[in-house]
Design an enzyme around this catalytic site. Structure first.
Site, PDB file in Angstrom:
ATOM      1  N   SER A  13       0.846  -1.283  -0.183  1.00  0.00           N
ATOM      2  CA  SER A  13       0.499  -0.175   0.208  1.00  0.00           C
ATOM      3  C   SER A  13       0.806   1.020  -0.131  1.00  0.00           C
ATOM      4  CB  SER A  13      -0.769   0.034   1.553  1.00  0.00           C
ATOM      5  OG  SER A  13      -0.350   0.481   2.324  1.00  0.00           O
ATOM      6  N   GLY A  36       1.221  -8.625   5.336  1.00  0.00           N
ATOM      7  CA  GLY A  36      -0.001  -8.555   5.421  1.00  0.00           C
ATOM      8  C   GLY A  36      -0.963  -8.484   3.878  1.00  0.00           C
ATOM      9  N   ASN A  86      10.807   0.972   2.374  1.00  0.00           N
ATOM     10  CA  ASN A  86      10.470   1.652   2.684  1.00  0.00           C
ATOM     11  C   ASN A  86       9.297   1.028   3.568  1.00  0.00           C
ATOM     12  OD1 ASN A  86       8.902   3.417   1.780  1.00  0.00           O
ATOM     13  ND2 ASN A  86       7.132   1.665   1.167  1.00  0.00           N
ATOM     14  N   TYR A 151       9.198   8.192  16.003  1.00  0.00           N
ATOM     15  CA  TYR A 151       8.460   7.751  14.543  1.00  0.00           C
ATOM     16  C   TYR A 151       9.801   8.606  14.114  1.00  0.00           C
ATOM     17  CZ  TYR A 151       7.116   8.615   9.704  1.00  0.00           C
ATOM     18  OH  TYR A 151       7.465   8.654   8.887  1.00  0.00           O
ATOM     19  N   LYS A 155      13.244   8.617  11.906  1.00  0.00           N
ATOM     20  CA  LYS A 155      13.044   8.527  10.709  1.00  0.00           C
ATOM     21  C   LYS A 155      14.430   9.663  10.369  1.00  0.00           C
ATOM     22  CE  LYS A 155      10.324   6.780   9.230  1.00  0.00           C
ATOM     23  NZ  LYS A 155      10.770   5.180   7.510  1.00  0.00           N
TER      24      LYS A 155
END
Ligand SMILES: NC(=O)c1ccc[n+]([C@@H]2O[C@H](COP(=O)([O-])OP(=O)(O)OC[C@H]3O[C@@H](n4cnc5c(N)ncnc54)[C@H](OP(=O)(O)O)[C@@H]3O)[C@@H](O)[C@H]2O)c1
Length: 263
Positions: A13, A36, A86, A151, A155
């Protein structure tokens, strides 16, 4: 079968899906991975581009999952030309309130799994003397990011790692590019528990994942060190990131990431 092969993680996705589509439409056979069931539908979309697609369902927040993915790549017995690392998740909220286990899982995926896979990819490419590696970092890696503190730190880690490895590889024929998206219309903010925030809503408007992916792949093929993608606003924020004081960046981010019903 194409004579070129690309690996994309988080391809079920969002940005990863479009990175894989972009590479497929440029004639690359694909190895695609996510954790998934959604990967199956994505695989059919990629195969309709006329390239070969190997899908690997693996949890890249675990050592075994990353190894399983790499074994699948090696089993093909082909040189890997492009790798897009990614796959990533976020966790929104004030650090003293967020769930520690969720945050540690995010660190495992965004940082540990990325380092492990990069090790395999780059050790594979090194004797070939060629290869292109794209790391999906974020503009958040250069921000002060209240309510996404861990988070943004993951990054910043990915960004620093990408820049340093790029320099180490400067004379080897292997290039490393950091993709730095701003808020993008994907499942990211929903998964991070940030639907009820300005940035959660803003991602829906600011950049589309296909534009982010296109700019990322263009930068990868140009051998650029990084690209801010995709909106003009994201590019402007990225360029100003080092000039804006931390307190101002913190206030900007706090406004975007605070739940709308919180005063
Ligand atoms: N959206 C933004 O605003 C934004 C901005 C800057 C940077 N980014 C970065 O862009 C990257 C892609 O995010 P996105 O926005 O495209 O979000 P997304 O639509 O939620 O995509 C995340 C992808 O990662 C996969 N994934 C999640 N956990 C995984 C695990 N444990 N093992 C393997 N795969 C896993 C997901 O697959 P399944 O769920 O199907 O397993 C999915 O394919 C992330 O690294 C994110 O940090 C996003």
């Amino acid at each position: 079968m194409s004579d070129r092969l690309a690996l994309v993680t988080g391809a079920s996705s969002g940005i990863g899906y479009w990175l894989a589509r972009e590479l497929g439409s440029r004639g690359y056979d694909l190895v695609v991975c996510s954790a998934g069931e959604r990967l199956e539908n994505a695989k059919s979309d990629f195969a309709s581009l006329g390239v070969q697609v190997k899908d690997v369902t693996a949890d890249l927040s675990t050592r075994d999952g990353v190894e399983e993915l790499w074994n699948a790549v090696e089993t093909l017995g082909r040189p890997l030309d492009v790798a897009c690392l990614n796959a990533g998740i976020g966790v929104g909220g004030l650090f003293w309130e967020t769930d520690l286990e969720q945050e540690l899982e995010m660190v495992e995926l965004n940082c540990v799994g990325t380092v492990q896979l990069a090790k395999y990819v780059i050790q594979h490419m090194r004797p070939l003397g060629a290869g292109k590696v794209l790391f999906t970092a974020s503009i958040a890696g250069e921000m002060v990011a209240p309510r996404e503190a861990v988070y943004a730190a993951t990054k910043a880690f990915v960004l620093s790692f990408a820049h340093s490895v790029r320099y180490e590889l400067r004379d080897t024929g292997i290039t490393v590019t950091a993709l730095q998206p701003g808020p993008t219309d994907t499942d990211f903010f929903h998964r991070a528990g940030m639907d009820n925030t300005e940035v959660g809503a803003k991602g829906k408007k600011e950049s589309q994942p296909q534009d982010v992916a296109k700019q990322g792949i263009d930068a990868l093929f140009a051998g650029d060190d990084h690209v801010y993608a995709a909106s003009g606003k994201t590019k402007m924020e990225g360029m100003l990131a080092n000039a804006i004081p931390g307190s101002v960046k913190g206030a900007m981010h706090e406004k975007m990431a605070r739940p709308k019903d919180e005063k």
